[in-house]
Design an enzyme around this catalytic site. Sequence first.
Site, PDB file in Angstrom:
ATOM      1  N   LEU A  32       0.614  -1.234   0.606  1.00 49.16           N
ATOM      2  CA  LEU A  32      -0.245   0.132   0.270  1.00 49.16           C
ATOM      3  C   LEU A  32       0.767   1.106   0.135  1.00 49.16           C
ATOM      4  O   LEU A  32       0.474   2.174  -0.580  1.00 49.16           O
ATOM      5  CB  LEU A  32      -1.024   0.601   1.406  1.00 49.16           C
ATOM      6  N   LYS A  66      -0.608   8.668   4.588  1.00 48.56           N
ATOM      7  CA  LYS A  66       0.885   8.531   4.290  1.00 48.56           C
ATOM      8  C   LYS A  66       1.588   7.493   2.968  1.00 48.56           C
ATOM      9  O   LYS A  66       1.082   6.192   2.802  1.00 48.56           O
ATOM     10  CB  LYS A  66       2.067   8.853   5.652  1.00 48.56           C
ATOM     11  N   HIS A 179       7.949   4.536  17.543  1.00 51.73           N
ATOM     12  CA  HIS A 179       7.930   4.999  16.002  1.00 51.73           C
ATOM     13  C   HIS A 179       9.292   5.318  16.749  1.00 51.73           C
ATOM     14  O   HIS A 179       9.703   6.474  15.902  1.00 51.73           O
ATOM     15  CB  HIS A 179       7.598   5.024  15.523  1.00 51.73           C
TER      16      HIS A 179
HETATM   17  N1  LIG Z   1       2.054   4.789   5.599  1.00 52.35           N
HETATM   18  C1  LIG Z   1       1.628   4.546   6.736  1.00 52.35           C
HETATM   19  O1  LIG Z   1       1.207   5.548   8.345  1.00 52.35           O
HETATM   20  C2  LIG Z   1       2.054   2.801   7.983  1.00 52.35           C
HETATM   21  C3  LIG Z   1       1.775   2.744   8.962  1.00 52.35           C
HETATM   22  C4  LIG Z   1       2.441   1.948   9.826  1.00 52.35           C
HETATM   23  C5  LIG Z   1       3.371   1.051   8.862  1.00 52.35           C
HETATM   24  N2  LIG Z   1       3.223   0.926   7.569  1.00 52.35           N
HETATM   25  C6  LIG Z   1       4.366   0.092   6.916  1.00 52.35           C
HETATM   26  O2  LIG Z   1       3.290  -1.210   6.585  1.00 52.35           O
HETATM   27  C7  LIG Z   1       4.795  -2.093   6.966  1.00 52.35           C
HETATM   28  C8  LIG Z   1       4.953  -3.328   7.201  1.00 52.35           C
HETATM   29  O3  LIG Z   1       2.677  -3.506   6.595  1.00 52.35           O
HETATM   30  P1  LIG Z   1       3.334  -5.413   7.103  1.00 52.35           P
HETATM   31  O4  LIG Z   1       2.663  -5.670   7.999  1.00 52.35           O
HETATM   32  O5  LIG Z   1       1.612  -5.516   6.410  1.00 52.35           O
HETATM   33  O6  LIG Z   1       3.281  -6.426   5.824  1.00 52.35           O
HETATM   34  P2  LIG Z   1       4.257  -6.708   4.706  1.00 52.35           P
HETATM   35  O7  LIG Z   1       2.941  -5.434   3.633  1.00 52.35           O
HETATM   36  O8  LIG Z   1       5.529  -7.448   4.105  1.00 52.35           O
HETATM   37  O9  LIG Z   1       2.771  -7.599   4.264  1.00 52.35           O
HETATM   38  C9  LIG Z   1       3.136  -9.142   5.445  1.00 52.35           C
HETATM   39  C10 LIG Z   1       3.042 -10.153   4.196  1.00 52.35           C
HETATM   40  O10 LIG Z   1       2.016 -10.837   4.191  1.00 52.35           O
HETATM   41  C11 LIG Z   1       1.547 -11.136   2.993  1.00 52.35           C
HETATM   42  N3  LIG Z   1       0.068 -11.175   3.223  1.00 52.35           N
HETATM   43  C12 LIG Z   1      -0.642  -9.826   2.942  1.00 52.35           C
HETATM   44  N4  LIG Z   1      -1.947 -10.144   2.758  1.00 52.35           N
HETATM   45  C13 LIG Z   1      -2.319 -11.225   2.986  1.00 52.35           C
HETATM   46  C14 LIG Z   1      -2.987 -12.279   3.790  1.00 52.35           C
HETATM   47  N5  LIG Z   1      -4.466 -11.737   3.698  1.00 52.35           N
HETATM   48  N6  LIG Z   1      -2.354 -13.306   3.997  1.00 52.35           N
HETATM   49  C15 LIG Z   1      -1.904 -14.006   3.506  1.00 52.35           C
HETATM   50  N7  LIG Z   1      -0.224 -13.163   3.972  1.00 52.35           N
HETATM   51  C16 LIG Z   1      -1.382 -12.006   3.181  1.00 52.35           C
HETATM   52  C17 LIG Z   1       2.481 -10.116   2.217  1.00 52.35           C
HETATM   53  O11 LIG Z   1       2.775 -10.881   0.886  1.00 52.35           O
HETATM   54  C18 LIG Z   1       3.765 -10.030   3.192  1.00 52.35           C
HETATM   55  O12 LIG Z   1       4.181 -11.891   2.507  1.00 52.35           O
HETATM   56  C19 LIG Z   1       5.945  -1.456   7.662  1.00 52.35           C
HETATM   57  O13 LIG Z   1       6.883  -1.424   5.917  1.00 52.35           O
HETATM   58  C20 LIG Z   1       5.361  -0.638   7.252  1.00 52.35           C
HETATM   59  O14 LIG Z   1       6.616   0.747   7.722  1.00 52.35           O
HETATM   60  C21 LIG Z   1       2.694   2.290   7.283  1.00 52.35           C
END
Ligand SMILES: NC(=O)c1ccc[n+]([C@@H]2O[C@H](COP(=O)([O-])OP(=O)(O)OC[C@H]3O[C@@H](n4cnc5c(N)ncnc54)[C@H](O)[C@@H]3O)[C@@H](O)[C@H]2O)c1
Length: 296
Positions: A32, A66, A179
């Site tokens: 995202l 963000k 953070h």
């Molecule tokens: N923009 C913002 O305000 C904000 C806020 C918090 C975190 N973040 C960012 O988000 C990131 C972490 O996101 P995350 O924890 O989602 O990790 P991620 O995006 O790496 O996803 C985790 C894993 O789960 C898999 N996956 C996704 N959906 C799935 C599903 N339904 N079933 C099985 N597998 C699935 C993905 O392919 C990936 O391997 C960090 O980089 C962090 O900096 C952004």
Amino acid sequence: METVLTVIAEFDRFGLDRRREPVISFGGGVLLDLVGVATSMYRRGVPHVRVPTTLLGQVDAAIGAKTGINHGAHKNRLGSFQQPAGVLLDRRFLASLDERHLRNGMAEIVKLAVVRDERLFELLEEHGELLIEERFQGSSPTGERVARQVLHRSVQGMLAELEPNLWERELDRLVDFGHSVGPALEMRADGELLHGETVAIDIALFTTVAASRGVLDDKAGRRILELLHRLALPTDHHLLDGDLLRRAMTDTVRHRDGRQRLPVPVGIGAATFLNDVSDEELRSALRHRRREAVPT
Ligand SMILES: NC(=O)c1ccc[n+]([C@@H]2O[C@H](COP(=O)([O-])OP(=O)(O)OC[C@H]3O[C@@H](n4cnc5c(N)ncnc54)[C@H](O)[C@@H]3O)[C@@H](O)[C@H]2O)c1
């Protein structure tokens, strides 16, 4: 950035209309954030609908405005603020998420509970394990009721924190709890730690700072650490040392425009900001954490 440019090339190949055809992204926070960078740059901004499929995405990354990608040794060094055209939340996606990523998302819920929502904290204390076991799918009546409540309170809590300060003109942000040194640790760990796991480690450290200063009573401090342990989230990592703490704080102070603005709990569901935490105080909190570590 290479991946962002690949996504942008696909927009061209598809022949994306500027306003009528929002880009719809399905995935975790990384996807995202990355698609958000692409949509905010493409023709100086095209609409983006986010469909988060991880717990962390649903309660945090998809909420707010963000976007971001890492650059050099730095987490989210490049990015933009772009209000999504829409965010669609469907917890059925979580049915296929593995346990580690569920726990990872729980860390951001714990963060929010500690700084602003005591009831949410209690729900996690009482039912956190059940939610993970049932993957938020509500396999039992209690699981269904609590999954709804926890997701609702988490998303509404995030919105309440972010909405009045969407463009971050105010840099004293409660949601920055977890953070302060976490992002530097995440980059240093180079994939060994997930984002939420570094949030949990950061929460543990600054809870210890607050308790050592006496702004947080010992009982509340213990409850926070015990909840992290109960959810099998890490509270320490071997790469966290005095040097990393010092460098992380230097970067955090720049990010927060010259002040520390460190959110720390003053109870369960309440927090304040500290601006005078020394390197030695952080190192001492780390030593204290290591002495007091609850075996998991
Ligand atoms: N923009 C913002 O305000 C904000 C806020 C918090 C975190 N973040 C960012 O988000 C990131 C972490 O996101 P995350 O924890 O989602 O990790 P991620 O995006 O790496 O996803 C985790 C894993 O789960 C898999 N996956 C996704 N959906 C799935 C599903 N339904 N079933 C099985 N597998 C699935 C993905 O392919 C990936 O391997 C960090 O980089 C962090 O900096 C952004």
